[in-house]
Motif scaffolding. Sequence first.
Motif, PDB file in Angstrom:
ATOM      1  N   ARG A  95     137.110  44.462  68.713  1.00  9.60           N
ATOM      2  CA  ARG A  95     136.910  45.911  68.781  1.00  9.60           C
ATOM      3  C   ARG A  95     138.296  46.547  68.706  1.00  9.60           C
ATOM      4  N   ASP A  96     138.547  47.327  67.670  1.00 13.32           N
ATOM      5  CA  ASP A  96     139.861  47.897  67.394  1.00 13.32           C
ATOM      6  C   ASP A  96     139.873  49.369  67.805  1.00 13.32           C
ATOM      7  N   GLU A 111     135.538  49.597  79.567  1.00 13.77           N
ATOM      8  CA  GLU A 111     134.680  50.592  78.923  1.00 13.77           C
ATOM      9  C   GLU A 111     133.799  49.977  77.847  1.00 13.77           C
ATOM     10  N   LEU A 112     134.348  49.003  77.093  1.00 12.36           N
ATOM     11  CA  LEU A 112     133.610  48.382  75.987  1.00 12.36           C
ATOM     12  C   LEU A 112     133.046  47.024  76.370  1.00 12.36           C
ATOM     13  N   PRO A 174     140.831  57.238  72.312  1.00 11.71           N
ATOM     14  CA  PRO A 174     141.721  57.918  73.266  1.00 11.71           C
ATOM     15  C   PRO A 174     141.027  59.017  74.067  1.00 11.71           C
ATOM     16  N   GLU A 175     140.060  59.701  73.457  1.00 16.99           N
ATOM     17  CA  GLU A 175     139.358  60.761  74.182  1.00 16.99           C
ATOM     18  C   GLU A 175     138.546  60.194  75.347  1.00 16.99           C
ATOM     19  N   ARG A 176     137.979  59.021  75.171  1.00 18.21           N
ATOM     20  CA  ARG A 176     137.221  58.389  76.248  1.00 18.21           C
ATOM     21  C   ARG A 176     138.151  57.986  77.393  1.00 18.21           C
ATOM     22  N   TYR A 177     139.317  57.477  77.031  1.00 22.66           N
ATOM     23  CA  TYR A 177     140.312  57.099  78.040  1.00 22.66           C
ATOM     24  C   TYR A 177     140.774  58.316  78.829  1.00 22.66           C
ATOM     25  N   LEU A 178     141.135  59.383  78.123  1.00 18.77           N
ATOM     26  CA  LEU A 178     141.617  60.588  78.799  1.00 18.77           C
ATOM     27  C   LEU A 178     140.517  61.227  79.650  1.00 18.77           C
ATOM     28  N   ALA A 179     139.284  61.204  79.152  1.00 16.97           N
ATOM     29  CA  ALA A 179     138.167  61.762  79.915  1.00 16.97           C
ATOM     30  C   ALA A 179     137.981  61.000  81.223  1.00 16.97           C
ATOM     31  N   SER A 180     138.151  59.703  81.195  1.00 15.61           N
ATOM     32  CA  SER A 180     138.027  58.906  82.416  1.00 15.61           C
ATOM     33  C   SER A 180     139.149  59.238  83.398  1.00 15.61           C
ATOM     34  N   LEU A 358     142.083  50.729  88.257  1.00 16.87           N
ATOM     35  CA  LEU A 358     141.286  49.528  87.986  1.00 16.87           C
ATOM     36  C   LEU A 358     142.095  48.246  88.100  1.00 16.87           C
ATOM     37  N   GLY A 359     143.306  48.341  88.692  1.00 20.57           N
ATOM     38  CA  GLY A 359     144.078  47.134  88.968  1.00 20.57           C
ATOM     39  C   GLY A 359     145.131  46.789  87.951  1.00 20.57           C
TER      40      GLY A 359
END
Length: 500
Positions: A95-96, A111-112, A174-180, A358-359
């Motif tokens: 997954r890229d 997330e994935l 990146p939007e999913r990362y920033l949203a989290s 998350l460590g």
Amino acid sequence: MTFPSPLPRLVSNTYAYETTPLVKPAGFREYDARWLFGEELNLMGAQALGMGLGTLIHELGVAPDLVTGHDFRSYSASIKIALVQGLMAAGVRVRDIGLAVSPMAYFAQFELDCACVAMVTASHNENGWTGVKMGCERPMTFGPKEMSRLKEITLAGAFDLRGGGAYEFVANFPERYLASLLDRPKLSRRIKVVAACGNGTAGAFAPRALEALGCEVVPLDAELDHTFPRYNPNPEDLKMLHAMRDAVLEHGADVALGFDGDGDRCGVVDDEGEEIFADKVGVMLARDLSSIHADAQFVVDVKSTGLYMTDPVLVANGARTDYWKTGHSYIKRRVNELGALVGFEKSGHFFFNRPIGLGYDDGLVAAFAVCDMLDRNPGKRLSDLRRALPKTWSSPTMSPHCADEAKYGVVAAVTSAIEAMASGGERLAGEGIRDVVTTNGVRVTLQDGTWGLVRASSNKPELVVVVESPVSEQRMRDIFVALDALLRTHPEVGAYNQTI
């Protein structure tokens, strides 16, 4: 794909270079892989590395699902594609997430729902370097055992090319990362922040993340430029710290937060332009967090200040601190083994565990924590929190050149010399030796509390030297002179990148 033996000197722009995998053995380091692209690794070598990693994944019995991404260096995307080709040939489903900072790739493992990660980055190394940060057990990354086995498989060409791999590009990750990251309350007051990115990959994400948190942001070198025109994006280097200082004073900011090339580290300069080394920032954060979380457990690396054990606030709060081996892979693993709240490294890798993170190491999570600390202390500036710490004089991380093939031998010899001095009752820098710790290199502490560390760098052909004294700046300089004199008995040791 096989490697000739012995490996010839391959010259670019030749038939041999384009048909023979080039992978310099020394590039397999303790927990990362780092090479000079072109001279020590070519694209066929990157493909071979992917085959080796895929083979190791199957050997470890881990689900062959892997996240990959790449930093902004001009050649990183091509190296990633070659790596992916090798992974797919070995039956790995890839997954890229595209252009990313390293913490984004670590987050994507969760997330994935992918067990494995291979992030193509050379972090803060100079332009020309490349590398891969890898792991098969989230949130941990490889240690020496996995890296040694990967090296064996890759250099021997002992690949399990079972096929059945797959590739998927994950759009807009990146939007999913920033949203989290931003799924939390905003700051209660506006904090003016210089976001220093050194023209590295973090420039694409850090300023807008801090702005969304509620900060007033002054971007500094946030334009992505893989030539790093001003200085390397390394918040341990004095050039970057000085630039952050100047920007804080020019703009009257509350704090400057500096990110390294792949965004997993954070450096701090306070409102008075004082460059606070990351281990001292860690003490400030540990004070703040241990007042909220009872009996907090922390992990720090052996390069870090001794204040974690002696600071009266941490002692009163019942905080416990474990000193461990330097290196993001080591500290990350130790944090998760102990269930520690946070791990702090002097290099600026901070590992926030649940409920904060998350460590894994994430420069933005660390930056947010500094902002939260300021938010919880509305009557105090960062300089006030810094001055509240017991005074010690400490050096930046100083790195004299030493070839990869020689550095561990030099450290072993220096360790033996210091142990012999201690057992013989000899003095170092005019003081008796209180203790010698060899967890990671050698850390020698004198009777007056002054200490110094010598170890081998885990990701560059260098040694690492750090010194600190609770007595005076002169005592800090004294122990540096003494340790440097020991190093100068070894002609393999070259010039420092920076000194006190």
